[in-house]
Design an enzyme around this catalytic site. Structure first.
Site, PDB file in Angstrom:
ATOM      1  N   HIS A   1      -5.802   2.794   1.170  1.00  0.00           N
ATOM      2  CA  HIS A   1      -4.955   3.920   1.586  1.00  0.00           C
ATOM      3  C   HIS A   1      -5.522   4.673   2.792  1.00  0.00           C
ATOM      4  CE1 HIS A   1      -2.816   3.071  -1.999  1.00  0.00           C
ATOM      5  NE2 HIS A   1      -3.510   3.813  -2.847  1.00  0.00           N
TER       6      HIS A   1
ATOM      7  N   ASP B   1       0.907  -1.144   0.000  1.00  0.00           N
ATOM      8  CA  ASP B   1       0.000   0.000   0.000  1.00  0.00           C
ATOM      9  C   ASP B   1       0.942   1.188   0.000  1.00  0.00           C
ATOM     10  OD1 ASP B   1      -1.425   2.302   0.933  1.00  0.00           O
ATOM     11  OD2 ASP B   1      -3.054   0.958   1.468  1.00  0.00           O
ATOM     12  N   HIS B   2       1.084   1.850  -1.134  1.00  0.00           N
ATOM     13  CA  HIS B   2       2.199   2.791  -1.240  1.00  0.00           C
ATOM     14  C   HIS B   2       2.065   3.987  -0.296  1.00  0.00           C
ATOM     15  CE1 HIS B   2      -0.375   5.043  -4.081  1.00  0.00           C
ATOM     16  NE2 HIS B   2       0.395   6.072  -3.839  1.00  0.00           N
TER      17      HIS B   2
HETATM   18  C1  BG6 Z   1      -3.466   4.494  -6.396  1.00  0.00           C
HETATM   19  C2  BG6 Z   1      -4.832   4.540  -7.004  1.00  0.00           C
HETATM   20  O1  BG6 Z   1      -3.356   3.429  -5.511  1.00  0.00           O
HETATM   21  O2  BG6 Z   1      -3.213   5.723  -5.714  1.00  0.00           O
HETATM   22  C3  BG6 Z   1      -4.967   5.732  -7.936  1.00  0.00           C
HETATM   23  O3  BG6 Z   1      -5.080   3.349  -7.727  1.00  0.00           O
HETATM   24  C4  BG6 Z   1      -4.590   7.006  -7.212  1.00  0.00           C
HETATM   25  O4  BG6 Z   1      -6.285   5.824  -8.469  1.00  0.00           O
HETATM   26  C5  BG6 Z   1      -3.245   6.875  -6.539  1.00  0.00           C
HETATM   27  O5  BG6 Z   1      -4.545   8.054  -8.169  1.00  0.00           O
HETATM   28  C6  BG6 Z   1      -2.961   8.072  -5.654  1.00  0.00           C
HETATM   29  O6  BG6 Z   1      -1.649   8.003  -5.180  1.00  0.00           O
HETATM   30  P1  BG6 Z   1      -0.872   9.320  -4.773  1.00  0.00           P
HETATM   31  O7  BG6 Z   1       0.392   8.825  -4.150  1.00  0.00           O
HETATM   32  O8  BG6 Z   1      -0.660  10.094  -6.024  1.00  0.00           O
HETATM   33  O9  BG6 Z   1      -1.765  10.036  -3.812  1.00  0.00           O
END
Ligand code: BG6
Length: 487
Positions: free
Chosen positions: A239, A176-177
């Protein structure tokens, strides 16, 4: 000087996909050039496309130029990086087609192997099986699963059962980045290395918590994927839930992976399941219509590729209640959407009012203290406090001021979330990855809402692209006598 990792082979399945080019290659480029990856390590990108190694290198180069932050592409660094890049043809669902990969990996059987599954979850089982059939799963192997893992509890279980036939749970890294973002990790530092917040972090002192992830971008060509998932499955279930866990969890007994994950799971298990009436009162779903974003007219969601009759939400807001001692009576308001006015992600901890104001009758307005944790576009932490306006006025006048808690950094460049996480997989540190029971507990809670939405018990609202989202989200929090922190 940075550490040099063990020799490893990283295999990116879905190697020519959007995520691979946008996030994974830039992360590996930096890790290699900053000396975190052993120079003899190899990076394989799988594809079905008829393309040569030279064409692959050119493509990676073009994409790095596009997706690295400005000024970060460097010819000499690319030359160094490219020596480790290899293309391998694999048809993901066809076991026979893994022969070439098996041959290449078999050249160095003792190496640590990291299989990064940057594909649709429908292929996770098939890829793991093929790796096992070709005897490519060794005790030193790890597999990284990109989210979403399934569309609900049942499908997520089915995928995990498949993967766990071939890998041990300790070898599975569910990414989960958001957990790789520096400010997100700082939540733990803030909470557990400072005495000052400890006695305040509960229902006696906190009025409510807000978690917002708003994006100004739309679906960016990912119609096929997005329309199957929507804001609840794409953002909230993972997230935003992970952010909620870090705010709500009890102090873990140590920083080791299972201690942290045990505490997060307890939070997820304490989420109050919603009744049908709750779903109607406490959730909002909406889809964007045509509007204007950054000065440009942009089409509505349904004007995207093949989604004319879509009932997929591009915005979701929800009030979450946590049934435990610490949080009883403290609502957590979560919201996330695409094509909104701003790109803005933040967590607001709103403290209760002071018990009694000695200033109130003197024309001063006392705002509640807030801790504002901003994740993007700027990473910062601010504590909003009341302070006297300097001067000789007869009545003491107050104003709200910001105490900025930003750490000085010696790094020239802030590493991206994917860099941190990729390095953690290489270092075999699963702390920032989700354990099976976390994923399942989050689905269990989300499934009830998704089911209610599927039965249409909550009407789909709309909002114009480029605005702050549907008014129903404002009403959701206003019903409790509160408002979103929108500055
Ligand atoms: C991803 C989603 O996990 O996270 C995307 O699939 C989203 O839809 C993205 O745009 C958002 O990541 P960040 O780091 O740009 O907030």
């Amino acid at each position: 000087m940075s550490e040099i990792s063990n020799l490893c082979d990283v295999i990116i399945f879905g190697g020519h996909g959007d995520l691979a080019f946008r996030k994974l290659m830039p992360a590996l480029y930096h890790l290699c050039n900053d000396g975190y990856i052993n120079e003899h390590s190899r990076i394989f990108s799988t594809t079905r496309a008829a393309i040569t190694q030279e064409e692959h290198l050119e493509l990676v180069k073009t994409k790095l130029k596009e997706f690295l932050a400005q000024g970060q592409f460097d010819e000499a660094k690319f030359e160094n990086f490219k020596a480790r890049l290899h293309l391998v043809k694999v048809d993901l669902g066809n076991v026979e087609s893994y022969e070439e990969l098996s041959h290449l990996l078999g050249e160095n059987p003792q190496r640590e192997r990291i299989s990064y599954l940057s594909t649709s979850p429908d292929f996770f089982g098939a890829i793991c099986k093929a790796l096992s059939v070709w005897r490519l799963v060794t005790p030193q192997s790890r597999v990284v699963l990109e989210k979403p893992i399934g569309r609900d509890l049942v499908s997520s279980r089915a995928i995990n059962v498949e993967v766990l036939k071939y890998f041990e749970e300790s070898q599975v890294y569910r990414i989960d980045h958001y957990l790789g973002k520096d400010t997100v990790q700082n939540i733990m530092a803030l909470r557990f290395s400072n005495r000052i917040f400890t006695p305040l972090w509960d229902a006696s002192n906190i009025d409510h918590v807000e978690i917002t992830v708003s994006e100004s971008v739309g679906v960016e060509g990912r119609w096929g994927y997005y329309d199957e998932y929507g804001a609840m499955r794409d953002m909230i279930q993972n997230h935003l839930m992970q952010l909620l866990c870090l705010i709500a969890m009890e102090p873990p007994c140590s920083l080791d992976a299972d201690s942290v994950r045990d505490e997060k799971v307890k939070v997820l298990k304490s989420l109050r399941p919603m009744s049908a009436a709750d779903i109607q009162q406490k959730t909002v779903r909406a889809q964007y219509t045509k509007g204007s974003s950054n000065g440009q007219i942009v089409p509505g969601y349904k004007e995207g590729e093949g989604v004319a009759n879509s009932t997929t939400e591009t915005y979701a807001a929800v009030r979450v209640d946590i049934d435990n001692w610490r949080w009883n009576g403290v609502p957590f308001y979560l919201r996330s959407g695409k094509r909104l006015r701003n790109r803005n992600s933040e967590i607001i901890i709103q403290f209760k009012s002071i018990p009694y104001s000695i200033f109130a009758n003197k024309g001063s307005c006392i705002s509640q203290n807030k801790l504002v944790i901003s994740l993007q576009p700027r990473e910062s932490i601010q504590l909003k406090l009341m302070n006297k306006i300097p001067g000789l006025s007869e009545q003491m006048r107050l104003q709200q001021v910001d105490l900025e808690l930003n750490s000085p950094t010696n790094e020239e460049r802030k590493p991206e979330a994917y860099e941190r996480l990729m390095l953690d997989v290489i270092r075999s540190n699963p702390t920032l990855f989700m354990r099976l029971d976390e994923v399942e507990a989050a689905w269990k809670w989300a499934d009830i809402i998704l089911q209610g939405w599927a039965e249409n018990i909550v009407p789909m609202k709309s909002y114009s692209a480029g605005t702050d989202g549907p008014t129903a989200a404002v009403e959701l929090i206003a019903r409790d006598g509160r408002s979103w922190h929108d500055e």
